[in-house]
Design an enzyme around this catalytic site. Structure first.
Site, short mmCIF file in Angstrom:
data_model
loop_
_atom_site.label_atom_id
_atom_site.label_comp_id
_atom_site.label_asym_id
_atom_site.label_seq_id
_atom_site.Cartn_x
_atom_site.Cartn_y
_atom_site.Cartn_z
CB CYS A 1 41.65 41.28 59.76
SG CYS A 1 43.37 41.47 60.26
CE LYS A 56 46.44 42.08 50.30
NZ LYS A 56 47.83 41.84 50.72
CB VAL A 83 44.28 45.69 57.05
CG1 VAL A 83 43.97 46.13 55.64
CG2 VAL A 83 43.95 44.19 57.21
CD GLU A 97 53.09 46.06 61.38
OE1 GLU A 97 52.63 45.21 62.20
OE2 GLU A 97 53.50 45.76 60.25
CB SER A 98 47.19 45.84 65.22
OG SER A 98 48.04 44.80 65.65
#
Length: 314
Positions: free
Chosen positions: A98, A125, A138, A151-152
């Site tokens: 990802c 999941k 993720v 949240e990245s």
């Protein structure tokens, strides 16, 4: 195209309904302070790529007994959540391929933070993961105080402020705002997320679709815009002469150019090409790199809906 969009994890992984099986992989990555005590050969070269950073790694896998598929795509019980987060460590709930989680992993590596990676199979999941993030997306960070951050961009800013020894966000308010504006631009342009993945799917499967030529034109035009972002200040990186947060935020998508034979679009952007070459020499980028063949192997399984895709080469 659900499979193509969901491959990003953060953007649309909630659309996936195949949750009847699950396998979680836990990789323990020791921080720099544990380097002297680590005597285990890095066991995850296929996952991380690059050179070992001298801090060793341990990896184990846990799986649960398959059950009948849950109706209406609802998650099932049956797998066990990881234990509590040890003091001085962070849990990163991730998916190896990802690009959103790659952002968080590269910051963890760059700041030499001790962390454990829990690899979530986005096609399968576990029920407990929705307690970590109700959306099932993720990346997610969890610290020893059971605080959860998702949240990245938020996870990366949290790490930057919580571990200030080496800062990647500018302290100057205007420079920080410029980086955030550039990230917003990247997130909103046509090739930023979903269209980029569509183009990768088309190239990988040698298929065509209506609007492909237009998409490629837009792709090249936006690369040209980012070329100008580098050409304006005449710096090696987007934030100056050294790597900063915005470089790490953009990098995961540019890593897809090579495996999907999209590097041809860099022929007209020499600044971007030089930026990529410089980024590839960054220690944190090396530590989180994924082999192109491994990524293509994952992508082929993912587009086929294979439930083992997210665990490919773990």
């Amino acid at each position: 195209m659900v499979a193509a969009k969901a491959a990003t994890g953060e953007a649309t992984s909630g659309e996936i309904n195949s949750w009847s099986l699950h396998r979680t992989s836990v990789e323990t990555t020791a921080g720099a302070e544990a380097a002297a005590a680590a005597s285990v050969t890095r066991g995850n070269q296929a996952q991380d790529g690059g050179e070992p950073r001298g801090n060793g790694a341990l990896q184990t896998k846990a799986s649960r007994t398959p059950k009948m598929a849950a109706p209406c795509g609802k998650p099932q019980d049956g797998s066990s959540a990881p234990g509590s987060v040890p003091e001085g460590t962070i849990h990163l709930y991730s998916m190896k391929y990802c690009p959103f989680t790659c952002r968080t992993r590269v910051i963890l590596e760059a700041k030499e933070i001790k962390y454990e990676t829990v690899n979530i199979n986005l096609l399968n999941k576990p029920n407990w993961f929705f307690e970590k993030n109700p959306l099932g997306l993720v990346p997610v960070l969890e610290n020893c105080q059971s605080q959860l951050i998702d949240e990245s961009p938020i996870t990366c800013e949290f790490l930057d402020k919580s571990y200030p020894a080496r800062r990647f966000l500018p302290t100057d308010p205007y420079q920080k705002a410029k980086q955030k504006m550039l990230l917003e631009l990247f997130n909103k342009i046509p090739w930023g997320v979903s269209a980029f993945i569509r183009l990768c799917v088309a190239v990988h499967s040698a298929m065509d679709f209506e609007g492909k030529d237009k998409l490629e034109e837009e792709f090249q035009a936006q690369l040209n815009n980012f070329e100008q972002e580098l050409a304006g200040p005449k710096t090696r990186f987007f934030g100056g002469d050294s790597v900063t947060m915005i470089d790490y935020m953009l990098w995961p998508w540019f890593t897809l150019l090579e495996p999907f034979s999209l590097s041809k679009f860099l022929e007209l952007t020499p600044g971007l090409r030089s930026w990529m070459q410089a980024m590839q020499q960054d220690p944190a980028v090396k530590a989180t790199a994924t082999d192109s063949k491994a990524y293509l192997g994952f992508f082929q399984l993912y587009t086929q809906g294979n439930l083992e895709a997210c665990d490919y080469s773990l």
